[in-house]
Design a protein around this motif. Structure first.
Motif, PDB file in Angstrom:
ATOM      1  N   UNK A 215     -46.383  21.339 -15.331  1.00 47.58           N
ATOM      2  CA  UNK A 215     -45.427  20.811 -14.270  1.00 47.58           C
ATOM      3  C   UNK A 215     -44.099  20.726 -14.936  1.00 47.58           C
ATOM      4  N   UNK A 216     -43.199  21.457 -14.024  1.00 48.33           N
ATOM      5  CA  UNK A 216     -41.759  21.705 -14.474  1.00 48.33           C
ATOM      6  C   UNK A 216     -41.022  21.006 -13.292  1.00 48.33           C
ATOM      7  N   UNK A 217     -40.180  20.105 -13.497  1.00 48.66           N
ATOM      8  CA  UNK A 217     -39.268  19.200 -12.392  1.00 48.66           C
ATOM      9  C   UNK A 217     -37.996  19.338 -13.003  1.00 48.66           C
ATOM     10  N   UNK A 218     -37.046  19.923 -11.812  1.00 46.81           N
ATOM     11  CA  UNK A 218     -35.611  20.250 -11.869  1.00 46.81           C
ATOM     12  C   UNK A 218     -34.835  19.157 -10.943  1.00 46.81           C
ATOM     13  N   UNK A 219     -33.948  18.380 -11.282  1.00 47.64           N
ATOM     14  CA  UNK A 219     -33.079  17.641 -10.377  1.00 47.64           C
ATOM     15  C   UNK A 219     -31.877  18.145 -10.483  1.00 47.64           C
ATOM     16  N   UNK A 220     -31.181  18.569  -9.454  1.00 46.83           N
ATOM     17  CA  UNK A 220     -29.738  19.060  -9.452  1.00 46.83           C
ATOM     18  C   UNK A 220     -28.762  17.939  -8.432  1.00 46.83           C
TER      19      UNK A 220
END
Length: 308
Positions: A215-220
């Motif tokens: 799992x790879x989660x990104x918040x911009x």
């Protein structure tokens, strides 16, 4: 080729003044011979309104660095390539994947170097992080890239238009690091928050995975005030790696690792000089592919209007 590369710069805006021009002026690999810009100037060299004027009058020009907004970059890059010039593309390399593909083929046919630059990959902690992770099994990745658009891009309306990328203008820096230090991954879902008076997102929540199901989660987010956040956290079976401050700081299980001083743009221009002198190109589209996938697959949510 051992003499300094005779380079021109197109687009005298904030990034050119803050990064490109100081590095070019300080580097023994380059001699700045001219600039072209509709709105800016640089003392000590001829200034032109257009790249076409620069090419016509600067017979010894060998290369150009293109720093204008991505929506305007294809025409300039193609003209430079057709004139036999080596081309340095500020990130992102273009407004679409297809246009950068055409530029890559044009550079190959013309026998000139094309460099799609990703400055965050040259942050001091990135290569050590890549090396450390190369022998570890990764459990999860979280990326937080949050900054204040009013501070970094004041009055730049182009960045909110179609092709301007919105929050992906900084977010693609995170993607450029992630694609460099992690195994290949792909988007599984995204939510993009778009101000009701703009065309490009102000925030994004992205979910990725790789072939192993990591799992790879990104918040911009472009609405953060106060301290800015540019962090990548990687949990592995052998401990936790954190790249912070955009890759300028690296910690392993909370312990700071010794790193050289920040010199991202010096690294970019060293790389470009090596490409020019070897006749090679470097055009990695993976960060732009992930940004494009987010626009292609992401759900859009309208949020309150944004005014600068």
């Amino acid at each position: 080729m051992t003499d300094p590369i005779r380079i021109g710069l197109v687009g005298v805006g904030k990034i050119a003044r803050d990064q490109h021009l100081p590095v070019i002026d300080a580097s023994p690999d380059y001699r700045l011979v001219a600039v072209a810009s509709r709105h800016g100037e640089h003392a000590g060299v001829p200034n032109y309104r257009t790249l076409a004027e620069m090419i016509a009058e600067q017979g010894g020009l060998q290369a150009v660095a293109l720093c204008q907004p991505p929506q305007a970059r294809f025409e300039a890059a193609l003209a430079a390539i057709e004139a036999g010039l080596h081309v340095f593309l500020e990130k992102p390399p273009g407004a679409t994947l297809a246009e950068v593909g055409l530029l890559t083929e044009a550079a190959r046919r013309r026998g000139v170097s094309l460099f799609a630059s990703w400055h965050s990959r040259f942050a001091p902690g990135v290569e050590p992080a890549r090396s450390w992770l190369s022998t570890r099994r990764i459990r999860s990745v979280s990326i937080a890239w949050m900054e204040d658009v009013r501070h970094w891009h004041p009055g730049q309306d182009w960045i909110w238009e179609a092709g301007g990328m919105g929050v992906f203008d900084p977010g693609i820096n995170a993607l450029s690091i992630a694609t460099h230090i992690l195994p290949p991954f792909f988007l599984t879902g995204a939510t993009l928050e778009v101000p009701e008076n703009r065309q490009a997102p102000i925030a994004g929540d992205l979910r990725f995975t790789d072939a192993a199901g990591t799992p790879i989660h990104a918040t911009f987010d472009w609405r953060q005030t106060g301290p800015q956040t540019w962090d990548i956290r990687v949990e592995t079976e052998d401990g936790t790696l954190v790249l912070s401050k955009g890759g300028a700081v690296l910690t392993l299980d909370g312990r700071d690792q010794p790193l050289p001083p920040e010199a991202e743009y010096r690294g970019l221009y060293d790389r470009f000089a090596a490409l020019v002198r070897s006749g090679a190109s470097d055009v990695d589209l993976n960060p732009l592919i992930h940004a494009a996938d987010a626009f292609l697959r992401g759900e859009r949510r309208s949020v309150e209007a944004f005014t600068d």
